[in-house]
Design an enzyme around this catalytic site. Structure first.
Site, PDB file in Angstrom:
ATOM      1  N   ASP A   1       0.874  -1.176   0.000  1.00  0.00           N
ATOM      2  CA  ASP A   1       0.000   0.000   0.000  1.00  0.00           C
ATOM      3  C   ASP A   1       0.915   1.232   0.000  1.00  0.00           C
ATOM      4  O   ASP A   1       2.150   1.129   0.089  1.00  0.00           O
ATOM      5  CB  ASP A   1      -0.985  -0.009   1.169  1.00  0.00           C
ATOM      6  CG  ASP A   1      -2.205   0.884   0.859  1.00  0.00           C
ATOM      7  OD1 ASP A   1      -2.119   1.714  -0.069  1.00  0.00           O
ATOM      8  OD2 ASP A   1      -3.233   0.764   1.544  1.00  0.00           O
TER       9      ASP A   1
HETATM   10  C1  BGC Z   1      -5.020   3.262   0.089  1.00  0.00           C
HETATM   11  C2  BGC Z   1      -5.124   2.299  -1.052  1.00  0.00           C
HETATM   12  C3  BGC Z   1      -4.975   3.039  -2.355  1.00  0.00           C
HETATM   13  C4  BGC Z   1      -3.639   3.740  -2.357  1.00  0.00           C
HETATM   14  C5  BGC Z   1      -3.333   4.475  -3.651  1.00  0.00           C
HETATM   15  C6  BGC Z   1      -3.786   4.143  -0.011  1.00  0.00           C
HETATM   16  O1  BGC Z   1      -3.809   5.165   0.920  1.00  0.00           O
HETATM   17  O2  BGC Z   1      -5.015   2.544   1.295  1.00  0.00           O
HETATM   18  O3  BGC Z   1      -6.343   1.607  -0.990  1.00  0.00           O
HETATM   19  O4  BGC Z   1      -5.099   2.164  -3.434  1.00  0.00           O
HETATM   20  O5  BGC Z   1      -3.639   4.682  -1.304  1.00  0.00           O
HETATM   21  O6  BGC Z   1      -4.087   5.599  -3.793  1.00  0.00           O
END
Ligand code: BGC
Length: 783
Positions: free
Chosen positions: A311
């Site tokens: 993530d």
């Molecule tokens: C989130 C993800 C997301 C990623 C990219 C993160 O903060 O937890 O679900 O895909 O950001 O934007």
């Protein structure tokens, strides 16, 4: 590699020189084309054949590439850069030329994306194209209901179509990878990200998650208009303590496997190309460094062949969690655990080479991570077609996209309550209608969380939908009454009461704005925010029928308004076409048919409350509970039933999982099984008759629940094992049957092996998880 811009097709060059076209397309309401027709469009190919890669099997092509790559280039493939600020080719160009970037995220201008691809393909040594990632969570320009709302449709077909539309729209910008589906099971409505989730049930989440993957990835992932899916967040994220986003999760392995991992297994089986780790700490080991999850379960047990991305910056966060002391050790832990690509951080780029040189990470480990990324790029057809020409794809906001969004919104709204059948409203009986509330005309707010690219201009609100539907037949008196759902000011309430007094009925649009749910937007109090409950109470004084339409990103505790309104239509955040869908439902053009994918608690103190709980050794029942107000203070009692309940909330939810009313009148009868016994490995049919006793054609979601009475670990009191959305004409009776394979009844027992245990089972069929229509059967061991 073929040289320079000359290699681009004419149409791509045209787009690279004309960025205004993309903006113009957002407002273009396209031609009426059937979804199927869209999928059959033959796409022109820009055909950039890379001699290093164009022949041989995928594995041969990967091996050929790997053999040419330096360690730095390999690490580059494992690194994703954020491209959201400024003109990305300026600040990412050098990294791309040096082969130090394998993927970018957050760039959705096709001209920029094409230029980034051009630099990667034509100016880097090996010409490896980029994965271009974006959070396309519930639509792109055309916004579908939030995922929790889509889950309320209990309709894999509409969920698949919605993802298909989202993929087609996103692909016009060059995005080839979405960070969806999010399939985190959540039993906690305080958690802001429950909005993005499919709710509390592993079976429903599995079916809908797989449908989303099919929608995004299509039948042929190399075709234009399909994009790679990314199931997230692996795993356990939805169990954050007290629903506080990013908080710790502690899930026993047995529960992890039987509940939280089940949807991930389903999407792996459905061919999802990538997985994203969770931010959270799972049982003491943050998911991004969790070898048990990423190697043992995902790769070894499930044989996942795609790649895993962290993530956002979650590799470096391993140090913040306290699993490691610095970024270098975080890179080590993440790679060793099985995180193939680092999203947005720089721990891999900065430290992996040194870790390999020191012998802490083997080159084989690096190669296998890089190979899984290259495989995905080859499968996506990026080596042959790295560029995007939006003209080759259906227009944004096409009629079919809007119709799909409307259908999804129609099927997602759940009629929670309808006293005296106050709904549907009738234009024949109403001369005037008061429409009141902060969310009646909030085009952006009804789109919900994660709508980076959603088009608020095309979003149709509740008041617009109602006005369009009733035309001149009904006078609509609209009073917003509150600036936002959180407003404390009640100065406009008199005006709302006056409008209610002067009208035949009132529709209140209440709930939460999009900002109140989603990532890092958890709430501890999930009542209607601000003075909304007071607004309801005041409007009630007018003495007219009151209908509440609630838009929200989560279940809300509605206990304080439930008796003040005659009907509640829970619309979630319904997306672009929310207004017309809500109007159709209010006026009975279509019957509500959504069912809750998550339990609605009476009060926060009941959380977690979910239908598939365990029985306990002291299960409650109506005769074995006491309410705090009924305790006799003069004759103190020592025992109040001695069962698992709350003195001030009992043990039942406000609305159970699977609940949802209709304008039809459905009756279930005659539940039966094809046999009393089924041998392990065989199939049993469970069926029931369903009749529409009402006078309107309507959809019903028929649900099958099962209880395994005795297990080597205790089993839930009910588990969803099948569902089907069916449509019945007035007076029609149908037989609904479900095939139940004994494998469907398997579970992870004490030894953590998936087993079906012989024994006695109960099965129920009905319109909610509280159905009483029951039968029994046995599983017997094979000889
Ligand atoms: C989130 C993800 C997301 C990623 C990219 C993160 O903060 O937890 O679900 O895909 O950001 O934007």
């Amino acid at each position: 590699m073929q040289g320079g811009r000359a290699a681009l097709s004419k149409s791509v060059r045209r787009y690279m020189n004309d960025s205004s076209r993309v903006g113009a397309m957002t407002s273009h309401f396209g031609v009426l084309v059937a979804l199927r027709g869209m999928l059959l469009v033959t796409f022109m190919s820009t055909s950039i054949a890379n001699p290093l890669n164009s022949t041989g099997s995928i594995d041969q092509r990967v091996a050929k590439l790997l053999a040419q790559m330096t360690l730095a280039e390999k690490i580059g493939q494992m690194s994703q850069a954020n491209a959201s600020d400024g003109y990305a080719p300026d600040y990412l160009g050098d990294g791309l030329r040096a082969g130090r970037i394998g993927s970018v995220l957050n760039v959705v201008d096709v001209v920029v994306v094409n230029e980034l691809q051009r630099i990667a393909v034509e100016e880097s040594r090996l010409g490896i194209p980029l994965m271009v990632g974006r959070d396309v969570i519930h639509g792109f320009k055309t916004v579908m209901p939030i995922p929790l709302g889509q889950a309320a449709t209990w309709n894999p077909d509409i969920v698949r179509d919605a993802a298909r539309i989202a993929a087609l729209e996103a692909a016009t910008t060059g995005v080839n990878w979405t960070f969806a589906p999010m399939i985190d099971i959540s039993r906690d409505p305080r958690w802001g990200r429950i909005a993005e989730s499919p709710g509390e049930d592993p079976y429903l989440a599995s079916r809908l998650g797989a449908a989303m993957v099919e929608g995004f990835q299509g039948d042929d992932i190399a075709e234009r208009g399909t994009i790679a899916a990314c199931a997230k967040h692996f795993a356990g994220y939805g169990a954050a303590e007290s629903g506080r986003d990013y908080a710790t999760t502690n899930i026993p392995e047995n529960e992890l496997r039987n509940v939280y991992l089940q949807p991930f297994k389903a999407v792996v089986d459905a061919g999802v190309m990538t997985l994203m780790t969770s931010f959270s700490d799972l049982n003491g080991v943050p998911a991004t460094g969790n070898e048990f999850l990423l190697r043992e379960v995902l790769r070894e047990e499930w044989r996942f062949g795609g790649f895993v991305v962290s993530d956002y910056d979650s590799v470096r966060q391993l140090a913040i969690h306290g699993l490691t002391g610095n970024d270098k050790d975080s890179a080590f832990e993440a790679v060793m655990a099985g995180v193939d690509m680092e999203m947005a951080g720089d721990a891999y780029i900065k430290h992996l080479a040194e870790l390999v040189e020191e012998g802490r990470i083997s080159i084989d480990t690096i190669d296998s991570a890089v190979a899984s990324i290259l495989r995905a790029k080859i499968r996506l057809g990026l080596f042959e077609n790295p560029y995007t020409d939006p003209a080759e794809l259906p227009p944004l906001g096409s009629e079919i996209a809007l119709q799909t969004a409307k259908k999804a919104a129609l099927q997602s709204a759940v009629l929670l309550k309808n006293d005296q059948e106050v709904l549907p409203l009738s234009t024949d009986q109403l001369n005037s209608l008061a429409v009141v509330g902060p969310l009646a005309d909030a085009p952006y707010e009804q789109l919900g969380t994660w709508v980076f690219d959603g088009d608020r201009e095309t979003s149709i609100t509740g008041i617009e939908g109602i006005r369009d539907l009733v035309g001149d037949e009904v006078d609509v008196n609209y009073v917003r009454a509150m600036d936002t759902s959180r407003s404390r000011a009640s100065k406009s309430f008199d005006e709302a009461v006056e409008a209610a007094r002067g009208s035949d009925a009132v529709v209140l649009f209440l709930g939460e704005e999009s900002i109140l749910s989603g990532e890092a937007h958890s709430r501890a109090d999930i009542n209607l925010p601000g003075e909304q409950a007071e607004l309801v109470r005041r409007v009630r004084e007018a003495g007219k029928p009151v209908v509440a339409v609630i838009m929200a990103g989560r279940p809300l505790t509605l206990t304080n308004i439930i008796d003040e309104v005659d009907a509640i239509l829970f619309a979630w955040h319904p997306g672009t076409m929310g207004g017309p869908a809500i109007a159709d439902l209010l006026f009975g053009v279509e019957s509500p048919s959504g069912k809750l994918p998550v339990t609605f608690p009476r009060m926060v103190g009941q959380i977690p409350i979910y239908y598939n709980q365990k029985n306990t050794g002291k299960p409650p029942s109506p005769d074995k509970i006491v309410h705090i107000d009924d305790i006799d203070t003069h004759a103190p009692q020592t025992s109040f039933g001695m069962t698992a309940f709350h003195l001030d909330a009992g043990y039942t939810p406000l609305f159970p999982f699977g609940h949802g009313l209709t304008y039809a009148e459905f009756g279930y009868a005659n539940i039966r099984t094809s046999a009393d016994e089924v041998t392990v490995g065989d199939v049993l049919i469970v069926s029931a008759d369903l009749t529409n006793h009402g006078d309107i054609a309507a959809d019903e979601v028929v649900q099958l629940y099962v209880r395994d009475l005795v297990g080597n670990v205790t089993r839930p009191v009910r588990e969803l094992k099948g569902f089907r959305r069916v449509r019945l004409e007035p007076g029609q009776t149908i037989n609904v049957d479900f095939e139940l394979h004994t494998d469907d009844l398997s579970f992870y027992g004490r030894n953590m092996r998936l087993t079906t245990e012989p024994g006695e089972f109960h099965a129920w069929i009905g319109g909610s998880s509280e159905t009483k229509l029951r039968t029994e059967f046995c599983i017997i061991a094979c000889n």
